[in-house]
Design a protein around this motif. Structure first.
Motif, PDB file in Angstrom:
ATOM      1  N   ASN A 174    -103.108  61.912  41.824  1.00  0.00           N
ATOM      2  CA  ASN A 174    -103.164  61.297  43.147  1.00  0.00           C
ATOM      3  C   ASN A 174    -103.025  59.774  43.016  1.00  0.00           C
ATOM      4  OD1 ASN A 174    -103.851  60.862  46.083  1.00  0.00           O
ATOM      5  ND2 ASN A 174    -104.387  63.023  45.931  1.00  0.00           N
ATOM      6  N   ASP A 175    -103.473  59.019  44.012  1.00  0.00           N
ATOM      7  CA  ASP A 175    -103.337  57.566  43.936  1.00  0.00           C
ATOM      8  C   ASP A 175    -104.676  56.885  44.225  1.00  0.00           C
ATOM      9  OD1 ASP A 175    -103.463  57.559  46.776  1.00  0.00           O
ATOM     10  OD2 ASP A 175    -101.299  57.690  46.938  1.00  0.00           O
ATOM     11  N   PRO A 176    -104.753  55.558  44.083  1.00  0.00           N
ATOM     12  CA  PRO A 176    -106.054  54.884  44.086  1.00  0.00           C
ATOM     13  C   PRO A 176    -106.866  55.006  45.371  1.00  0.00           C
ATOM     14  CG  PRO A 176    -104.406  53.486  43.059  1.00  0.00           C
ATOM     15  CD  PRO A 176    -103.667  54.640  43.663  1.00  0.00           C
ATOM     16  N   ASP A 177    -106.236  55.318  46.494  1.00  0.00           N
ATOM     17  CA  ASP A 177    -106.970  55.414  47.753  1.00  0.00           C
ATOM     18  C   ASP A 177    -107.607  56.783  47.969  1.00  0.00           C
ATOM     19  OD1 ASP A 177    -106.245  52.859  48.280  1.00  0.00           O
ATOM     20  OD2 ASP A 177    -104.741  53.331  49.785  1.00  0.00           O
ATOM     21  N   PHE A 178    -107.393  57.718  47.033  1.00  0.00           N
ATOM     22  CA  PHE A 178    -107.954  59.051  47.237  1.00  0.00           C
ATOM     23  C   PHE A 178    -109.475  58.957  47.437  1.00  0.00           C
ATOM     24  CE2 PHE A 178    -110.095  62.872  45.779  1.00  0.00           C
ATOM     25  CZ  PHE A 178    -109.479  63.826  46.582  1.00  0.00           C
ATOM     26  N   GLY A 179    -109.948  59.700  48.418  1.00  0.00           N
ATOM     27  CA  GLY A 179    -111.378  59.713  48.694  1.00  0.00           C
ATOM     28  C   GLY A 179    -111.799  58.835  49.847  1.00  0.00           C
ATOM     29  N   THR A 180    -110.896  57.955  50.323  1.00  0.00           N
ATOM     30  CA  THR A 180    -111.232  57.142  51.491  1.00  0.00           C
ATOM     31  C   THR A 180    -111.068  57.987  52.758  1.00  0.00           C
ATOM     32  OG1 THR A 180    -108.964  56.322  51.699  1.00  0.00           O
ATOM     33  CG2 THR A 180    -110.472  55.029  50.359  1.00  0.00           C
ATOM     34  N   GLU A 181    -111.740  57.581  53.826  1.00  0.00           N
ATOM     35  CA  GLU A 181    -111.727  58.379  55.045  1.00  0.00           C
ATOM     36  C   GLU A 181    -110.598  57.990  55.993  1.00  0.00           C
ATOM     37  OE1 GLU A 181    -113.549  61.021  55.779  1.00  0.00           O
ATOM     38  OE2 GLU A 181    -114.419  60.868  53.773  1.00  0.00           O
ATOM     39  N   SER A 182    -110.215  56.729  55.975  1.00  0.00           N
ATOM     40  CA  SER A 182    -109.210  56.259  56.935  1.00  0.00           C
ATOM     41  C   SER A 182    -107.820  56.341  56.314  1.00  0.00           C
ATOM     42  CB  SER A 182    -109.502  54.816  57.335  1.00  0.00           C
ATOM     43  OG  SER A 182    -109.182  53.932  56.275  1.00  0.00           O
ATOM     44  N   LEU A 183    -106.825  55.951  57.115  1.00  0.00           N
ATOM     45  CA  LEU A 183    -105.450  55.880  56.632  1.00  0.00           C
ATOM     46  C   LEU A 183    -105.052  54.443  56.334  1.00  0.00           C
ATOM     47  CD1 LEU A 183    -103.719  58.483  58.983  1.00  0.00           C
ATOM     48  CD2 LEU A 183    -104.577  58.804  56.656  1.00  0.00           C
ATOM     49  N   GLU A 184    -106.055  53.597  56.097  1.00  0.00           N
ATOM     50  CA  GLU A 184    -105.816  52.207  55.763  1.00  0.00           C
ATOM     51  C   GLU A 184    -106.152  51.978  54.287  1.00  0.00           C
ATOM     52  OE1 GLU A 184    -104.528  50.012  57.862  1.00  0.00           O
ATOM     53  OE2 GLU A 184    -104.458  51.536  59.442  1.00  0.00           O
ATOM     54  N   GLY A 185    -105.259  51.272  53.586  1.00  0.00           N
ATOM     55  CA  GLY A 185    -105.520  50.978  52.184  1.00  0.00           C
ATOM     56  C   GLY A 185    -104.258  50.591  51.457  1.00  0.00           C
ATOM     57  N   GLU A 186    -104.403  50.210  50.190  1.00  0.00           N
ATOM     58  CA  GLU A 186    -103.255  49.784  49.388  1.00  0.00           C
ATOM     59  C   GLU A 186    -102.185  50.874  49.319  1.00  0.00           C
ATOM     60  OE1 GLU A 186    -102.676  46.933  48.042  1.00  0.00           O
ATOM     61  OE2 GLU A 186    -104.602  45.897  48.043  1.00  0.00           O
ATOM     62  N   PHE A 187    -102.620  52.147  49.320  1.00  0.00           N
ATOM     63  CA  PHE A 187    -101.689  53.262  49.207  1.00  0.00           C
ATOM     64  C   PHE A 187    -101.858  54.252  50.358  1.00  0.00           C
ATOM     65  CE2 PHE A 187    -101.906  51.404  45.049  1.00  0.00           C
ATOM     66  CZ  PHE A 187    -100.609  51.490  44.575  1.00  0.00           C
TER      67      PHE A 187
END
Length: 558
Positions: A174-187
């Motif tokens: 996967n990529d570094p944003d995996f596990g975040t709740e929103s659709l905002e992030g570096e990836f």
């Protein structure tokens, strides 16, 4: 509104207002409202049952199963009233090489105080993209490279400051944003980007000169269990033929169980959990592990021209403008046996159902009469090997991509029964959404975004091969909000399929399946493509989408 029609040829075409952008200015577009006819459930049942029978041996490319599949599809396409889609031929050759690993050794890890050994299949898997009879990874230095991403446009480079030439890189899935709740992030937040796919990670490892690449398997970010890895990666593997015989690729690519990886990190004096956390942050630096990896395998190599199957219904007023249906006919062939000894991955749901849908839809469109635009029916090979058949068509199109209006991809119809919704993989990416929403509104259903964008389904089916070259494609599936049982029942059925049938010998035809939901979804597939074929609209990707500029450039030259 009842969408059933008594006679398709007498159906009135109604125009409703839609919105499209030309040079970033909103203008009205005519979108025809199409009533779907009755589609043949018998076609769906009979072809799905036939293609997923043991006689087809799992429909692996380059096998007797492929020959039987091609013979069946060409007959059914012709019987439906389609014309051959490649001149006088139903086929497009797709040059592949099949590589089967044999005599696979354990993976041994050595260091100052370490001497570990892991078994092929149960602990790790390796395969080679190189057309070499023998592959040896000998005392290769190991480096943990986080997510294995080089993305200059995002200011991200996991390989910065480290030389991995000739070494074995260990990579997170996967990529570094995996596990975040929103659709905002570096990836893209919790939505996986292409950087999260295993295909990208192996490609980048090869570009960096690594000898081998090992991805740490973790069920949640991978979106499937180790059973899927083991069944998918331990038989014959197919790759596109290349001029250098795969010499530019790593010697070996593979996966390792998370528990086994933790032992490797511990042997290196590292805390794997801490390193996984560190890898999520921009500026992460690769970590030499002070260990070496060794493994070997022998390869049986077979070159073959597999085939895409192409049929066409020519348009009556604008035959040089095209709408495309895609579905993959292939599956895994023989795979790891189930406890009962069954070693045929029949691929009934995935994707005998989608292949059968091509035929059922062809029958319906022909009966309705030629639309204004031509409709292509494309059954592609080697999807399970990395979208190879669809990629080959997109790179070598029989019909120009800048004249291809858009398309619909079909991959695995669920057998849970009728649902109140459909799930759109990549909802909000293109103006095709409004066609889908129009079809669903008339049917009293709704379109919902996929609930698990972190699983990266957008990059795991054949629409992606066209999308990345600019062609708007829509991919949707029957939803889990069931008419009978609601979301709880739908989610339970989906989970059972993923855990017990997906990419395994138990994805088999069941005569007791409930086809009502499938046929409801099939009408939507019919309606969306028929609307595209009966309008002069050229839907695009939405402003800001990653594929918008590619489409704009291709259409500017049309």
């Amino acid at each position: 509104m009842n969408l059933k029609m008594v006679a398709a040829l007498t159906l009135p075409v109604l125009l409703i207002s839609a919105c499209k952008k030309i040079d970033n200015v909103d203008v009205a577009a005519d979108m025809p409202e199409i009533a779907a006819p009755e589609l043949s459930v018998e076609t769906m049942k009979s072809i799905t049952e036939e293609l997923s029978s043991d006689a087809y041996e799992g429909r692996a490319p380059g096998t007797a199963g492929e020959e039987k599949t091609l013979a069946l599809l060409t007959k059914k396409f012709a019987d439906a009233g389609l014309e051959p889609g490649n001149g006088d031929s139903w086929y497009q050759d797709v040059p592949l090489v099949g590589i089967t690993a044999t005599k696979t050794s354990p993976l041994t890890i050595k260091g100052k105080d370490a001497n570990l050994s892991f078994n092929f299949g149960s602990d790790y898997v390796f395969t080679s993209y190189q057309e070499q009879a023998k592959i040896d990874i000998t005392d290769s230095e190991m480096v943990f490279v986080g997510y294995g991403i080089t993305a200059p446009e995002r200011g991200w480079s996991d390989y910065d400051g480290v030389d991995v030439k000739g070494k074995t890189v260990v990579i997170l899935v996967n990529d570094p944003d995996f596990g975040t709740e929103s659709l905002e992030g570096e990836f893209g937040g919790r939505a996986m980007t292409y950087y999260g796919r295993w295909t990208y990670k192996y490609e980048e490892a090869a570009r960096q000169g690594a000898a081998a690449a090992i991805i740490i398997h973790d069920t949640d970010p991978a979106a499937y269990g180790w059973n899927v890895v083991e069944s998918s990666w331990t038989g014959e593997q197919f790759y596109a033929q290349s001029s250098d015989g795969g010499a530019s690729q790593t010697k070996a690519n593979g996966w390792i169980q998370k528990d086994a990886a933790a032992k490797i990190f511990a042997a290196a004096g590292q805390d794997m959990a801490a390193q996984m956390t560190a890898a999520k942050k921009k500026g992460f630096k690769a970590v030499p592990l002070g260990l070496t990896a060794s493994a070997s395998l022998e390869n049986t190599i077979k070159k073959t021209d597999s085939k895409n199957v192409v049929g066409i219904l020519k348009g009556k007023t604008r035959p040089d403008e095209y709408v495309i249906y895609t579905a993959h006919w292939d599956h895994l062939g023989r795979c790891k046996p189930a406890p009962d000894g069954d070693d045929i991955c029949n691929g009934a749901v995935d994707n005998a159902t989608g292949t059968a849908a091509l035929v059922a839809l062809a029958e319906a469109h022909v009966k309705a009469g030629a639309p204004d635009r031509s409709i292509i029916f494309l059954a592609v090979t080697a999807e399970e090997s990395g979208l190879l058949g669809s990629k080959y068509y997109a790179d070598n199109p029989i019909y120009p991509l800048d004249k291809t209006v858009g398309g619909v991809n079909m991959d695995a119809f669920g057998m849970a029964g009728p649902a109140k919704n459909v799930v759109v993989v990549g909802k909000g990416k293109s103006q095709l959404d409004r066609y889908l929403e129009s079809a669903l509104t008339a049917d009293g259903r709704v379109a919902e975004a996929e609930p698990t964008p972190e699983k990266g389904f957008y990059y795991r089916s054949d629409h992606f091969s066209f999308a990345k070259l600019g062609v708007p494609m829509i991919y949707f599936e029957g939803g889990e909000d069931l008419v009978d049982g609601g979301r709880e029942a739908g989610e339970a059925i989906s989970l059972d399929y993923t855990e017990n049938k997906y990419h395994g010998p138990k994805d088999e035809y069941n005569p007791d399946w409930n086809w009502d939901g499938v046929m409801s979804d099939l009408k939507v597939y019919y309606t969306v493509a028929r609307m595209l074929a009966m309008t002069d609209d050229w839907p695009n990707w939405n402003e800001g989408d990653e594929f918008r500029s590619i489409r704009d450039k291709s259409r500017a030259g049309s």
